[in-house]
Each structure stands twice: as C-alpha cells, then as structure tokens.
Design an enzyme around this catalytic site. Structure first.
Site, mmCIF file in Angstrom:
data_model
loop_
_atom_site.group_PDB
_atom_site.id
_atom_site.type_symbol
_atom_site.label_atom_id
_atom_site.label_comp_id
_atom_site.label_asym_id
_atom_site.label_seq_id
_atom_site.Cartn_x
_atom_site.Cartn_y
_atom_site.Cartn_z
ATOM 1 N N ASP A 1 -26.394 14.077 -25.624
ATOM 2 C CA ASP A 1 -26.545 14.777 -26.904
ATOM 3 C C ASP A 1 -25.583 15.950 -27.032
ATOM 4 O OD1 ASP A 1 -28.342 13.127 -27.967
ATOM 5 O OD2 ASP A 1 -30.115 14.369 -27.650
ATOM 6 N N ASP B 1 -2.936 8.605 -0.710
ATOM 7 C CA ASP B 1 -3.304 7.502 0.200
ATOM 8 C C ASP B 1 -4.782 7.147 0.004
ATOM 9 O OD1 ASP B 1 -3.477 5.778 2.460
ATOM 10 O OD2 ASP B 1 -4.105 7.463 3.714
ATOM 11 N N HIS C 1 3.861 6.656 5.631
ATOM 12 C CA HIS C 1 2.696 7.399 6.139
ATOM 13 C C HIS C 1 1.854 6.653 7.175
ATOM 14 C CE1 HIS C 1 0.410 5.215 2.964
ATOM 15 N NE2 HIS C 1 -0.612 5.418 3.754
ATOM 16 N N GLU D 1 0.972 5.505 12.899
ATOM 17 C CA GLU D 1 -0.396 5.103 13.251
ATOM 18 C C GLU D 1 -0.508 3.605 13.551
ATOM 19 O OE1 GLU D 1 -4.460 5.251 10.755
ATOM 20 O OE2 GLU D 1 -3.134 6.947 10.445
ATOM 21 N N ASP D 2 0.183 2.769 12.732
ATOM 22 C CA ASP D 2 -0.068 1.317 12.781
ATOM 23 C C ASP D 2 1.023 0.476 13.441
ATOM 24 O OD1 ASP D 2 -2.389 1.857 11.460
ATOM 25 O OD2 ASP D 2 -1.721 1.173 9.492
ATOM 26 N N HIS E 1 0.829 -1.218 0.000
ATOM 27 C CA HIS E 1 0.000 0.000 0.000
ATOM 28 C C HIS E 1 0.862 1.268 0.000
ATOM 29 C CE1 HIS E 1 -2.889 3.061 1.057
ATOM 30 N NE2 HIS E 1 -2.362 3.201 2.267
#
Length: 702
Positions: free
Chosen positions: A259, A139, A72, A76-77, A48
């Site tokens: 159209d 992201d 990134h 956070e993870d 990712h």
C-alpha cells in the site's frame, strides 16, 4: 552467454587499444589454463571468468580488474603459481588474483572455519587493493545467477553466505543494484516457495496499482513543471527480499507493505534537490518525523539523497527520494563509480572511496585483535548493519554508528584509548547509563579516568565489532597479566617449601622445563599455572629435577588480598567473605575459584592437592563481597523500604532483593548484599534484628 567479441566491443568504448589487448591476452591464458575443465552446467569453464569480467565491464572497471577477473580461478583450480601470473601479467594483477583465491592447501576442521579463514585472507588483500572485493563480488554474482545447477544443500549454503556477508558488503560499498540482485537470488535459493508466492502476489498487486501510480506520477510531474524545475520521475518497485524482510521483521501483512507507493526524482544539481522537496511538500502533506537529509549527512557507504514520506491521494503513503544524477550513479554503483568517473566528477566519489578505505582499515583492526578467524567474521557481520544513527561529539563532529549503539560503542569509535578508559557518559549534557541506546542527533561526551579498564559487562550491550573486539582484547591482556601474577605467587609458594624462590632457578633449568612443556617463555609458564592448567607444586618439583626434598610443609595457606581481578572468582554457591575459612579450587582455564572450607560442592575434591589449595585472607584485604541472607518477618506495609533503610544505615549495598509470602502473616525476603568482611556482616545482621517485626535471619551458604 557473452562472447569474447561482444565483450571486447563493450570495453573498447572506454579502454585504450593496448589495454584491450592485455585483457584479451588474459582471456586466452585463462582459456588455455582451464582447458578440459567444465562447469557443473556442462559449459566450458572459461565462460565463467568471461561472465565475471563482463559484470565488471558494466561498471567500467579498469583493465587490471578485468584481467584479474579473467584469471581469478587460475591459481586455485589449475595449479599455476602466483609467480607465473606475476611474470606474465605483472605484480598488481597477480596480487588481485591471489586475494580472491581460496586457501586450498590448508586443512580446516569445519566448513565454517574454512570460510572464515578465506574471508580473513581476502580482507587482508582488500587492504592492499580495494579492487579485490569488487572482483570477488562479481565472481559471487555470476555464481548466484547460475546456482540452479547446484545440489540443494550446497545451494542453500552459498545463498546463506551471500545473504549474511556478500549482500551486506555490497551495501556497505554503496553498490545498491548488486545488493538487490544478491538478496533476491539468495532469497529464491534459500526459500524458493516463499519467493514464488511473494512474486505471484506482487504481479497481482501491480495490476491493481497501475491507476494510482500513474495519477501520483502525473501530480508530481505537474508540481515540478509548475515551479519550473527539471527532473525525471520514476516509480520504484520494492524487490522481493525487502518485502519478505519487512513482512517478517515488522510483522506486517503483504497488502500493508504494497500500500506504500515509492518514487525517485533525479535532478541536475544539489540546489534543485531542496527546491523539488519544497515543491512536492506543496502537493501532498509530509508525514512528520519521516524526513531524512542524507545529502547533508551521507550514510556510512557514501549514499546521498533526500527522503520524505507524504500523505498521497486518499491518504495513501508516498515515499519520495530526491537526488542528483551523480548521487544516483553512486547509489547504484557505489565504490565502482570511482572508476566510472575516474574520481573527477566532484567530491562525492572521492568521499565514497575514502569511506570504503576507512571501512577496510577498520576490518584490519578487527582482524589484528580477534582471537580466531571465526571471531573475526562474527565481528564483521555485526559491523555490516545497514541502519545508522548520527551522533555529535561535544566539538560538533559527526560520528556514524550502527542503530542500537551505546556510549561505549561511541567511545571506541572516537579512539581505542577513550573506550578503554571510559567510566561514564553525558548524553545531551545529562549523566546517562553507558548501556543506553543512542538516538540520531544526540551529543555524547565520554568521561574517562586514567587507569580505568573495560568492564566485562559491556560485552552484553555493545553493538559494534570494533568495541567488542577491543573489549575482549583488553580483558584478555588483563586476564593474562593477572594470571601471570597469580602463577608467580603460587609457584613461589610451592618453591618456598624447598627454601627457594623463582629468581634462584638457573636459566638453563628453566629453559629445559619450558621446552618440555612446549612453552615460549617464563610468563607463559606462570600464566598456565595461574589459569589452573598446570599445578604449581608439580612444576616446582620439575624445576628442581626431583633432587630436593621439602624443607617444610608446602601446604601453608596462600593469602588472598581481594584485588587479584578476573583470575580469582568467588563461588556463587557459598559466597565466601573475608573472615570465613576458605579453600581455593583450581579450575583449568578459569583460574582459582574461592569456596568456603565447608562448601558441599567441593567435598569430593577438597583433599586433592592437584585440585584444591589452602587459602587465608590477607590482613589488608579490600573490596566488596556478596552474601545472601534470608529474613523472616511479620507482614507489614513498606517492609522492603524498612529493610533497605536499615541496610544502607550500616554502609552496605543491596545487590538483589526478592520476596515470597509464607502465609498471610509471615513474609520471607531473600537479600543479596555486598559487605567488606564478617565484622561488617555482623553489624548488618545486628541492625536488621533490631527492626520491628523481624523474626529470624539466616545466612545462606549452599
């Protein structure tokens, strides 16, 4: 999925070898940090960040942005701290990563509040470095491309957020290609069946359109050749979401939208754009009112192009966009083109970057004045409107505003102080209502007055987030000062029963009570009393620590002057006016509501000292007060005009008028009029009774 080798080959074309090595090092660091983590699709998690970096590489973003893309999700993870990233890759990269990271440590009551807080944090980081939003958009784009593996509820929530916030941000930053992909992916996730049906209908229509498209394209190319002009002619496909939006918004059938044929002509320089315009107008006749010159007056996101609509073959409408190659690049990549061209390819790219910075600066102003993150995000959504109107100041400066903006929006766009002190406006030199929507090309002059304040009614018609936020902020400040003033009067009234004043209370006693109530200062306590959240008499007893007995009855009435402002309101059920016996009802959070002493709505609480307060009118009461009258009169021609003439003759104003016929002979008219006091009202009633045909007049009290 992109491989690291393919990615390195891609960035080697525009970055130096040391920069490429730094990006490669960031990849290996992320790979190690995410070791053992997998995406919902089963792939290693590091695929990712690599895909996100690839999206940014396609925009030729700098090496620090690519490193931030690789890293990134690390904070956070994986539990790696910002300080560790800073030590490894430098402060700038760590700040970019932190700006994109969510607030995972904090607990939020609702999902909406969490999203709003995270967006607010990102907006603050954007103010320091605009690249934060570009990393976030990349992201989000990769997440949208791989949304299929998510459960339906989460899929719809992410798609909704993308359509409401991230697609408009991409548009606001001039990133056309990314916006289109966001919108189509979001539409397919939100409404899969509708997207599928429109997709199939587009495929069918494409076959029928081929012949007309090629004939139109030939005609345009021939016109350019005839006039010795060089330019690339491309047919433009409408994307799914724009077709769906037009079908819904303009209530048109699919065939009506399909159209219309659209072409883009890309040329070498600005001068050629206008020559090409003349050339195509020579082939097909232009439709009046459909020409727009966004080269002379660019859109708020820096977009530049000439737009015209022509009557094509057999009367078929043909939309044409004419622009230079730089404008084409800027239209597709927007602010990212700043890095692609290193800001050296002319003034347009610098302008686009400056406009983006201006927008972020506006976000900071909204954030500073908003009460909560939810109010902030609501105002940001309002400001992400794509359509603009162009308004001139009296000195000829051009202001860009969202479509539907009013003179109040314009006043706040010029300067906050102009908005706060605005009392009237002139549109093209004529006096006009402040609520009138502005049209492109109008010249607006704002009339201000010292000491003027924003009107709460403005919130009903302003469009821009800036105006809405500043009006709310000014009203909050006004309400606070009025609450403090009323609170002081109420507390002094309660203390007067003990022959004391607030100034005579010792500071240490006041601080003890403030800490008990968990309030920061004296003004906060007075505001709480003025808003009706705390009872003045209870606070007075607490300040005196129960050891003083009242010297006289504390229930002597408080005088109302009529100039207290927002914190005192007059009950609509009984419409009290000066001269009427009155009582005050303290409503928590709203302040004091004034009722007639005999009002039925407060019968149950009128003897409760915690809810009701005895009041009287001050001798110097001022202002205008509404009162409702019911007038029965014989039905006659022009009876409304007769009544209106009678009322204005007594110097009173009609606020509202309504009529119902009781039978063929008698009409009943309901009037809401503004008067100064009971004496003024009696003069009005006396004047009305003298009118021919008036049978009965009654003041409505409940």
């Amino acid at each position: 999925m992109p491989t690291l080798d393919a990615f390195v080959e891609r960035i080697s074309g525009y970055l130096s070898a040391p920069q490429v090595n730094l990006v490669r090092r960031a990849f290996y660091y992320a790979e190690q940090a995410h070791d053992g983590q997998r995406r919902r699709s089963g792939e290693p998690y590091v695929t990712h960040p690599l895909a996100v970096a690839h999206i940014l590489a396609d925009m030729h973003m700098d090496h620090q942005s690519l490193m931030a893309a690789m890293l990134h999700d690390v904070i956070e993870d994986t539990g790696i701290a910002k300080e560790a990233l800073s030590a490894q890759f430098g402060e700038t990269v760590a700040e970019l990563v932190d700006g994109v990271s969510k607030l995972t440590q904090m607990q939020f009551e609702t999902k909406a509040e969490a999203q709003a807080e995270n967006f607010q944090k990102m907006a603050l980081a954007m103010a320091r470095d605009i690249r934060v939003i570009l990393v976030k958009l990349a992201d989000r784009l990769h997440n949208m491309r791989t949304l299929g593996v998510m459960p339906p509820v989460k899929r719809r929530r992410i798609a909704k957020e993308t359509l409401e916030i991230y697609a408009p941000i991409a548009n606001r930053l001039g990133m056309h290609q990314m916006r289109i992909e966001f919108e189509d992916l979001g539409f397919q996730a939100m409404h899969p069946m509708r997207a599928d049906r429109i997709q199939r209908a587009v495929r069918r229509a494409r076959g029928n359109r081929k012949e007309i498209l090629s004939k139109l394209e030939e005609s345009l190319r021939a016109a350019l050749e005839r006039d010795g002009l060089e330019g690339e002619v491309h047919g433009r496909e409408k994307h799914l979401y724009s077709i769906y939006k037009k079908m819904r918004g303009k209530r048109r059938a699919f065939h009506e939208i399909m159209d219309v044929y659209a072409f883009r002509i890309v040329v070498d320089k600005v001068d050629t754009c206008y020559r090409v315009l003349g050339s195509v107008h020579g082939v097909f006749k232009p439709i009046p009112g459909r020409f727009k010159d966004y080269i002379a007056i660019p859109k708020a996101n820096g977009y530049q192009s000439l737009h015209t609509t022509l009557f094509g073959l057999h009367g078929v409408p043909v939309e044409i966009q004419i622009r230079t190659r730089e404008m084409e690049e800027l239209a597709n990549q927007g602010i990212a083109a700043h890095w692609l061209y290193k800001s050296a390819e002319g003034e347009n790219l610098k302008q686009g970057h400056a406009r983006a910075r201006q927008w972020v600066k506006g976000l900071l102003e909204l954030q500073k004045n908003a009460d909560s993150s939810l109010e902030f995000i609501e105002n940001v959504k309002i400001d992400l409107f794509p359509d603009e109107v162009y308004i001139f100041t009296p000195k000829g400066r051009i202001m860009e505003l969202p479509k539907g903006s009013t003179a109040v929006d314009f006043a706040f766009a010029v300067h906050t102080d102009v908005g706060n002190s605005c009392i009237a406006c002139r549109i093209d030199k004529r006096l006009a209502p402040l609520s009138e929507p502005l049209q492109s090309g109008q010249t607006v002059e704002i009339i201000t007055a010292p000491g003027a304040r924003p009107n709460p009614a403005w919130l009903n018609f302003v469009i821009t987030g800036k105006a809405r936020t500043h009006i709310r902020h000014a009203l909050k400040q006004q309400r606070r000062s009025e609450s403090i003033s009323l609170g002081e009067r109420l507390l002094n009234k309660a203390l007067s029963a003990f022959n004391l004043k607030l100034e005579q209370i010792a500071d240490d006693v006041l601080h003890t009570v403030l800490s008990e109530y968990r309030l920061a200062g004296r003004d906060d306590l007075l505001e709480e009393i003025g808003l009706g959240n705390r009872m003045a008499y209870v606070v007075a007893r607490r300040l005196l620590a129960q050891d003083h007995e009242p010297a006289h009855n504390p229930d002597s009435p408080l005088a109302i002057r009529g100039t207290e402002g927002l914190i005192i309101s007059y009950a609509k059920c009984c419409t009290p006016i000066p001269g009427d016996p009155i009582i005050g009802h303290l409503s928590a959070g709203k302040g004091m509501v004034i009722h007639l002493d005999s009002c039925r709505n407060i019968t149950d609480i009128r003897h409760n000292p915690e809810k009701c307060f005895p009041l009287t009118w001050a001798k110097d009461v001022s202002g205008e007060f509404n009162v409702e009258l019911r007038v029965e009169l014989e039905h006659q021609r022009g009876l409304i005009a007769v009544l209106a003439t009678g009322i204005t003759a007594t110097d009173a104003n009609i606020e509202k008028i309504g009529m119902d016929e009781r039978d063929g002979r008698v009409s009943v008219v309901h009037l809401i009029i503004s008067v100064r006091d009971r004496l003024h009202l009696s003069r009005v009633i006396k004047k009305l009774r003298a009118l021919k045909g008036v049978m009965h007049i009654q003041r409505i009290r409940n």
